[in-house]
Design an enzyme around this catalytic site. Structure first.
Site, PDB file in Angstrom:
ATOM      1  N   HIS A  34      13.497 -51.052 -21.107  1.00 23.04           N
ATOM      2  CA  HIS A  34      14.832 -50.759 -20.593  1.00 23.04           C
ATOM      3  C   HIS A  34      15.812 -50.595 -21.749  1.00 23.04           C
ATOM      4  O   HIS A  34      15.570 -51.062 -22.860  1.00 23.04           O
ATOM      5  CB  HIS A  34      15.282 -51.866 -19.656  1.00 23.04           C
TER       6      HIS A  34
ATOM      7  N   GLU B  98      18.697 -51.967 -22.340  1.00 25.72           N
ATOM      8  CA  GLU B  98      19.207 -53.232 -22.880  1.00 25.72           C
ATOM      9  C   GLU B  98      18.182 -53.869 -23.813  1.00 25.72           C
ATOM     10  O   GLU B  98      18.531 -54.398 -24.874  1.00 25.72           O
ATOM     11  CB  GLU B  98      19.532 -54.210 -21.740  1.00 25.72           C
TER      12      GLU B  98
ATOM     13  N   CYS C 276      18.567 -55.413 -14.922  1.00 23.50           N
ATOM     14  CA  CYS C 276      17.578 -56.084 -14.077  1.00 23.50           C
ATOM     15  C   CYS C 276      17.450 -57.541 -14.523  1.00 23.50           C
ATOM     16  O   CYS C 276      18.030 -57.941 -15.540  1.00 23.50           O
ATOM     17  CB  CYS C 276      16.224 -55.374 -14.190  1.00 23.50           C
TER      18      CYS C 276
ATOM     19  N   CYS D  57      16.015 -57.981 -18.183  1.00 25.60           N
ATOM     20  CA  CYS D  57      17.028 -57.705 -19.199  1.00 25.60           C
ATOM     21  C   CYS D  57      18.114 -58.778 -19.194  1.00 25.60           C
ATOM     22  O   CYS D  57      18.601 -59.184 -20.255  1.00 25.60           O
ATOM     23  CB  CYS D  57      17.642 -56.327 -18.976  1.00 25.60           C
TER      24      CYS D  57
END
Length: 147
Positions: A78, A80, A106, A109
């Site tokens: 992801h 992040e 999410c 993260c």
């Protein structure tokens, strides 16, 4: 409270960063910022040197995995995560930083952002992950939705 104008600018930069994503489902960008200085950026995609989903096809689509579930069934990281990794790779502490991300993080993260010491999350779009919201609130991370 009136937010400073640079919030929008850093989110605009996150949108631009998201354009580098090769994800077929959702393009996400993130920018880690401290004292109005960009520390690192990230976008969602596979690890360095790994074939992109744009070439292999989307495993999650093939398996019909709903958004917000079974994150481990994906070739990519992801945005992040990639921003945190880029900061670490270059020896940059993100403790006390803010992250500007195009999509609410999410739970995976969120746990990483909490442990990395990120204090504020600015985001544009929501994400269907109630546990993420609960954990961020419990950790005292400030959450700011920016239009």
């Amino acid at each position: 409270m009136e937010r400073p104008p640079w919030d929008k600018y850093f989110l605009d930069i996150a949108e631009l960063v998201s354009s580098r994503s090769t994800c077929l489902r959702r393009k996400v960008g993130a920018v880690l910022v401290k004292d109005k200085r960009i520390l690192a950026t990230g976008y969602n995609g596979p690890p360095a040197g790994i074939t992109h989903c744009s070439e292999t096809g989307c495993l999650r689509e093939r398996l019909k995995v709903p958004s917000g579930q079974r994150h481990e069934l994906c070739r990519g990281l992801h945005a992040e995560q990639n921003a945190i990794i880029q900061a670490a790779l270059h020896g940059v502490s993100v403790k006390g930083a803010a992250i500007y991300t195009t999509t609410f993080p999410c739970v995976i993260c969120s746990k990483m952002l909490i442990n990395a010491g990120v204090r504020v999350i600015y985001y544009r779009k929501g994400y269907p992950d109630e546990l993420s919201l609960q954990m961020l609130e419990e950790a005292g991370v400030e959450l700011v939705k920016v239009k």
